[in-house]
Motif scaffolding. Structure first.
Motif, PDB file in Angstrom:
ATOM      1  N   VAL A 145       0.842  -1.198   0.000  1.00 37.53           N
ATOM      2  CA  VAL A 145       0.000   0.000   0.000  1.00 37.53           C
ATOM      3  C   VAL A 145       0.870   1.239   0.000  1.00 37.53           C
ATOM      4  N   HIS A 146       0.551   2.199  -0.864  1.00 40.24           N
ATOM      5  CA  HIS A 146       1.130   3.530  -0.705  1.00 40.24           C
ATOM      6  C   HIS A 146       0.051   4.555  -0.985  1.00 40.24           C
ATOM      7  N   PHE A 147       0.318   5.777  -0.539  1.00 38.66           N
ATOM      8  CA  PHE A 147      -0.749   6.779  -0.609  1.00 38.66           C
ATOM      9  C   PHE A 147      -0.286   7.979  -1.440  1.00 38.66           C
TER      10      PHE A 147
ATOM     11  N   HIS B 108       6.199  -7.782  -8.811  1.00 33.82           N
ATOM     12  CA  HIS B 108       5.264  -7.449  -9.877  1.00 33.82           C
ATOM     13  C   HIS B 108       3.860  -7.623  -9.339  1.00 33.82           C
ATOM     14  N   GLY B 109       2.949  -6.774  -9.774  1.00 29.38           N
ATOM     15  CA  GLY B 109       1.604  -6.923  -9.250  1.00 29.38           C
ATOM     16  C   GLY B 109       0.567  -6.138 -10.034  1.00 29.38           C
TER      17      GLY B 109
ATOM     18  N   HIS C  72      -3.246  -0.075  -3.898  1.00 25.89           N
ATOM     19  CA  HIS C  72      -3.101  -1.384  -3.256  1.00 25.89           C
ATOM     20  C   HIS C  72      -2.623  -2.357  -4.325  1.00 25.89           C
ATOM     21  N   ILE C  73      -1.473  -2.953  -4.087  1.00 28.90           N
ATOM     22  CA  ILE C  73      -0.868  -3.842  -5.082  1.00 28.90           C
ATOM     23  C   ILE C  73      -0.966  -5.287  -4.620  1.00 28.90           C
ATOM     24  N   THR C  74      -1.593  -6.122  -5.428  1.00 30.04           N
ATOM     25  CA  THR C  74      -1.626  -7.564  -5.197  1.00 30.04           C
ATOM     26  C   THR C  74      -0.478  -8.194  -5.973  1.00 30.04           C
ATOM     27  N   PRO C  75       0.468  -8.843  -5.279  1.00 29.52           N
ATOM     28  CA  PRO C  75       1.609  -9.438  -5.981  1.00 29.52           C
ATOM     29  C   PRO C  75       1.175 -10.521  -6.973  1.00 29.52           C
ATOM     30  N   THR C  76       1.801 -10.520  -8.151  1.00 35.64           N
ATOM     31  CA  THR C  76       1.563 -11.584  -9.134  1.00 35.64           C
ATOM     32  C   THR C  76       2.831 -12.385  -9.385  1.00 35.64           C
ATOM     33  N   LYS C  77       3.991 -11.783  -9.114  1.00 35.65           N
ATOM     34  CA  LYS C  77       5.260 -12.471  -9.380  1.00 35.65           C
ATOM     35  C   LYS C  77       6.337 -11.786  -8.550  1.00 35.65           C
TER      36      LYS C  77
END
Lengths: 149, 149
Positions: A47-49, A90-91, A135-140
């Protein structure tokens, strides 16, 4: 149950209590855009804002594929047998509106704690609409270092 | 006569004698790819070399738009009035075949010079075809720090 990679404990420790890293997004011209951001870990998400509607947010709105990179401080260049460690997450990013305040406070508290007691700084104002978070969901997860094992 | 931005002296000093930074390229899926590389300055171009035909080279062949990012070591998080410095060089990359040897030697000499005298490492072999170099012509320089003035 998740179908995305999860950061291991060594990787998670990099984010404690917050980490500076570079966020790569995709510009309208299809090339990369990079900025330095402070990121928190919230469960399995990064998370960053943002206090303003910046280029990186416009980029994410168009193309949610991002990469967040941490290069922990190290001395020297590494050697061919012992490469300089780094972590790339990565996400897929999603933007949330209006909830930047608590994250900003959390960062500013941490900043303040690192300053000498007599030092002070102006706390920047959050826009009336509450700013934005990504909000970043990791993919790799890629890189070099103990987070890869 | 150039029609591209030129790194100022403070920025050039970051590259002396070589600098570790992250290279962002564009993956086939349109998302960013990031790796840590050692880059030299050669005139106004950024140069790094490759011993293998890696993903980043395949990405550059498809889309030459790249960004090279340096985050100089700093302690703390910066403050809202005094942000953590970093430099991003956006540019167009071209790949050159067969000339990685001299750049690899140059880096390995620098690595060796940083090691204690008794330390040693295996010099990796350059492929018979001489590897590859990437040469980046800057198109835009962004970031925070004295290189922006």
């Amino acid at each position: 149950m998740t179908n995305h990679p999860v950061l291991n404990d060594v990787a998670r420790a990099l984010f404690e209590p917050v980490v500076l890293g570079t966020l790569s997004t995709i510009n309208p011209d299809g090339g990369p855009q990079v900025t330095l951001v402070a990121a928190f870990l919230d469960g399995d998400e990064l998370v960053h804002f943002h206090r303003g509607w910046y280029q990186k947010l416009r980029n994410i709105e168009r193309n949610p594929k991002v990469a967040f990179t941490i290069v922990p401080p190290a001395d020297g260049l590494g050697t061919p047998g012992d490469l300089q460690p780094y972590l790339v997450v990565h996400g897929i990013a999603r933007i949330q509106v209006g909830d930047a305040g608590p994250w900003s406070d959390r960062l500013l508290d941490l900043v303040e704690a690192t300053l000498p007691p007599e030092a002070s700084f102006e706390r920047p104002e959050m826009p009336a609409d509450g700013g934005w978070t990504t909000h970043i969901t990791p993919t790799k997860i890629v890189g070099v270092g103990p987070w890869m094992s």
